[in-house]
Design an enzyme around this catalytic site. Structure first.
Site, PDB file in Angstrom:
ATOM      1  N   ASP A  60       0.834  -1.210   0.000  1.00  0.00           N
ATOM      2  CA  ASP A  60       0.000   0.000   0.000  1.00  0.00           C
ATOM      3  C   ASP A  60       0.868   1.260   0.000  1.00  0.00           C
ATOM      4  O   ASP A  60       0.560   2.232   0.667  1.00  0.00           O
ATOM      5  CB  ASP A  60      -0.908   0.017   1.234  1.00  0.00           C
ATOM      6  CG  ASP A  60      -1.658  -1.278   1.413  1.00  0.00           C
ATOM      7  OD1 ASP A  60      -2.224  -1.742   0.424  1.00  0.00           O
ATOM      8  OD2 ASP A  60      -1.663  -1.821   2.531  1.00  0.00           O
ATOM      9  N   THR A  88       2.122   6.801   0.268  1.00  0.00           N
ATOM     10  CA  THR A  88       1.312   6.048   1.220  1.00  0.00           C
ATOM     11  C   THR A  88      -0.111   6.032   0.683  1.00  0.00           C
ATOM     12  O   THR A  88      -0.691   7.079   0.422  1.00  0.00           O
ATOM     13  CB  THR A  88       1.399   6.619   2.649  1.00  0.00           C
ATOM     14  OG1 THR A  88       0.531   5.881   3.484  1.00  0.00           O
ATOM     15  CG2 THR A  88       1.090   8.100   2.733  1.00  0.00           C
ATOM     16  N   ARG A  89      -0.640   4.821   0.475  1.00  0.00           N
ATOM     17  CA  ARG A  89      -1.935   4.749  -0.208  1.00  0.00           C
ATOM     18  C   ARG A  89      -3.115   4.744   0.755  1.00  0.00           C
ATOM     19  O   ARG A  89      -4.125   5.344   0.494  1.00  0.00           O
ATOM     20  CB  ARG A  89      -1.990   3.516  -1.113  1.00  0.00           C
ATOM     21  CG  ARG A  89      -1.058   3.660  -2.271  1.00  0.00           C
ATOM     22  CD  ARG A  89      -1.353   2.720  -3.393  1.00  0.00           C
ATOM     23  NE  ARG A  89      -0.334   2.893  -4.412  1.00  0.00           N
ATOM     24  CZ  ARG A  89       0.752   2.155  -4.530  1.00  0.00           C
ATOM     25  NH1 ARG A  89       0.960   1.152  -3.699  1.00  0.00           N
ATOM     26  NH2 ARG A  89       1.639   2.403  -5.466  1.00  0.00           N
ATOM     27  N   VAL A  90      -2.986   4.050   1.872  1.00  0.00           N
ATOM     28  CA  VAL A  90      -4.129   4.006   2.794  1.00  0.00           C
ATOM     29  C   VAL A  90      -3.812   4.684   4.129  1.00  0.00           C
ATOM     30  O   VAL A  90      -4.659   4.761   4.997  1.00  0.00           O
ATOM     31  CB  VAL A  90      -4.584   2.556   3.062  1.00  0.00           C
ATOM     32  CG1 VAL A  90      -5.197   1.934   1.834  1.00  0.00           C
ATOM     33  CG2 VAL A  90      -3.442   1.703   3.578  1.00  0.00           C
TER      34      VAL A  90
END
Lengths: 482, 146
Positions: free
Chosen positions: A321, A346-348
């Site tokens: 992620d 940072t995706r989530v």
């Protein structure tokens, strides 16, 4: 696990070693053997069935004992399992769940689990919604993580990746998270450095180290992340938050490549076997945020000459992620930690942060990009206006603040507070070399003065936006200079 | 083609002996001095085996025949038998004929002697294992008494 003779008389099956190729033995016999089954050698060796051929069974050797041609082998009808209980906390173990010298670590196991588990299905999972504090300012403010996130840590060797991981372990262990450190094929001195850091910081009661050395058999090294993940799942099932560090998966892939090439599997890109993506993706899938507990996973990938486009690196990027990039150029410029905020993702993580942190993150990120633009503009020898001077001064103060001594951790609240203070003018008249001192003083005050700590914490908790926080901090300007 | 000769081999020791005889024959195949292969058959090979080989090689390519025989001998399956005593010829014959009568063709005995098993035998064949030794029986009785 019982001994060789017990299994031989129980199952009544025997095989004979016909050929040994480094970490792989070819065994004739054992008609009932199945893949991933543990086999025992008469001389004390342990192996894992890798594949079944018409004539021979391919066995992956898991310990150092010298296997000889014509040595007898028996099967166990068991998958490789590790003993699990709270006794593991504070221990260093091999992937077989024993001490490095082969002694039992878990005297009274509460459970035995196979190390190659299926990942949990969608129904048991939940959204990543709680923040994960690493204690590293640049990460917590610019690429913040959430509990249950899988974030790749990528960078050249000697750029401070392991130091960052230890900071994250320290920060999390102090908050009660169970930390599992999988040291994959590390040198003995690197392993002992990790252990001594944990002992020195008195966090052993929350940490398990699953380690293999570079001299261990490739089969054993290959199993390291699986055992670590199995231990993590055990604690996760008790509703605990777990951090798993897989240091590093490029080494893991290399060891797996060695095994598969010896086993004459067809080589694919960069000679890695075709199932390397599946192997790592399945491992990553075992981490995540769950209805009960979470497993935050920080896999590590080593790059060469700052090149992020390697096969394993890009594979891992696509199954995590986001990634934190440790830039060798920044490291060589003396920036610590050498995290490149522009190439890190940072995706989530952001969705798990408070509105204040999200707001601060947005403003800080765009400011850093703006600073880079100004720096490039300055190369042309442009005249600097007063407002540009102020921006440059703010940039210098922010960059000084984002620098952090190795192996130290900073609580995220005081980091946010300090950024707001800097934004409102704190330290604008100080020389560059005095800034660090001023920031350190603020940190010490937060740690030592409970009243100040309470003020900062309540201010952070009760403020929804960064602009409002700046106003509040300005109102307490006198408090900062005390 | 080779069944006549391979049927005379009953144990792994006999097979190894025959292989060494064939190897010595192979090295004498192209010798012109010292009487060549006929002399080697007389000097290095047991008379019973030599007669089979003479018959087998008649009118054929001797080298190809011997290579085929080596392959055949190496391909014989083994039944491993661990005994507490050195077996007599009679004993071996009895066991071997039992194997043949139970349709275990192309199988030879690999006999080992281990006095620690006290009496009886430990047998392994095609990956299956059976411990019919007295030591195992004693062990299991002692374990159950504990």
């Amino acid at each position: 696990m019982n001994d060789y003779k017990t299994y031989l008389s129980k199952l009544g099956e025997i095989g004979y070693v016909k050929k040994v190729l480094h970490s792989i033995a070819y065994v004739e016999g054992l008609p009932g053997a199945h893949t991933s089954e543990v086999v025992l050698f008469k001389g004390g060796g342990v192996g894992l069935v890798l594949s079944l051929g018409q004539k021979y069974i391919e066995v992956l050797l898991l310990n150092q004992s010298a296997i000889q041609v014509e040595e007898e082998v028996t099967r166990t009808n068991e998958l490789l399992q590790v003993p699990l209980s709270e006794e593991l906390l504070g221990k260093e173990i091999s992937p077989l769940g024993k001490s490095y010298s082969g002694q039992e670590v878990v005297k009274k196991p509460k459970e035995m689990r196979p190390i190659d588990n299926e990942p949990m299905g969608i129904l048991g999972r939940s959204e990543v919604k709680r923040p994960f504090e690493t204690g590293v300012k640049i990460i917590d403010l610019i690429v913040p993580l959430g509990k249950g996130q899988r974030e790749l840590v990528v960078g050249d060797r000697k750029t401070g990746k392991t130091l960052f991981l230890l900071q994250a372990v320290l920060s999390q262990a102090l908050q009660g998270t169970i930390c599992i450190y999988a040291a994959i094929g590390k040198r003995r001195d690197e392993l002992s450095d990790i252990v001594s850091f944990i002992v020195k910081n008195k966090i052993t009661q929350n940490v398990v180290v699953v380690g293999t050395g570079s001299a261990d058999p490739a089969g054993l090294v290959y199993l390291t992340p699986y055992t670590a993940m199995t231990i993590a799942e055990y604690f996760r099932d008790q509703g605990k938050d777990v951090l798993v560090i897989l240091d590093d998966l490029t080494a893991h892939a290399s060891y797996y490549r060695e095994i598969t090439l010896l086993a004459r599997r067809f080589p694919g890109r960069s000679s890695y076997p075709g199932d390397i993506f599946y192997l790592h993706a399945k491992l990553m899938e075992r981490a995540g945020s769950f209805e009960k507990g979470s497993i935050t996973c920080l896999p590590v990938a080593e790059s060469a000459m700052g090149d992020l486009s390697g096969f394993i690196q890009t594979n891992l990027m696509s199954m995590t992620d986001g990634h934190i990039f440790f830039d060798i150029d920044r490291y060589n410029r003396g920036i610590r930690p050498a995290v490149n905020p522009f190439l890190s993702v940072t995706r989530v993580g952001l969705q798990a942060q408070s509105p204040l942190v999200r707001d601060l993150n947005r403003q800080l990120s765009s400011f850093l990009v703006h600073m880079e633009d100004i720096r490039e503009f300055m190369h042309f020898g442009a005249e600097v206006s007063e407002s540009l001077k102020r921006t440059l001064n703010l940039g210098m103060r922010i960059e000084e603040f984002l620098g952090q001594p190795q192996l130290s951790i900073v609580p995220v609240n005081i980091a946010i507070f300090t950024v707001a203070a800097i934004w409102s003018g704190y330290g604008k008249d100080l020389e560059k070399d005095k800034l660090k001192e001023a920031y350190a003083k603020l940190m010490d005050k937060y740690r030592e003065n409970p009243e100040f700590k309470q003020l900062v914490d309540s201010m952070i908790l009760g403020t929804p936006s960064f602009t409002e926080l700046i106003i509040k901090v300005q109102a307490h300007e006198g408090e900062l200079n005390k | 083609m080779y069944s006549e000769i391979t049927q005379t081999v009953k144990t792994a020791d006999e097979r190894d002996l025959m292989l060494s005889e064939i190897e010595s024959l192979k090295s004498a195949l192209f010798e012109t001095k010292n009487g060549g292969i006929e002399n080697a058959l007389r000097a290095n090979v047991r008379a019973s085996v030599a007669s089979f080989l003479r018959k087998g090689m008649e009118g054929k390519n001797a080298s190809g025949y011997l290579d085929g025989l080596i392959r055949e001998l190496k391909g014989l399956e083994e039944l491993k038998l661990i005994l507490a005593i050195e077996p007599t010829e009679n004993m071996i014959d009895t066991i071997y004929s039992w194997m043949i009568s139970n349709s275990l063709g192309n199988v030879i005995l690999n006999i080992e002697v281990d006095k620690r098993i006290i009496a009886g035998a430990q047998i392994s064949f095609r990956g299956k294992y059976f411990d019919g030794s007295l030591s195992d029986l004693v062990d299991s009785v002692l374990t159950s008494k504990k």
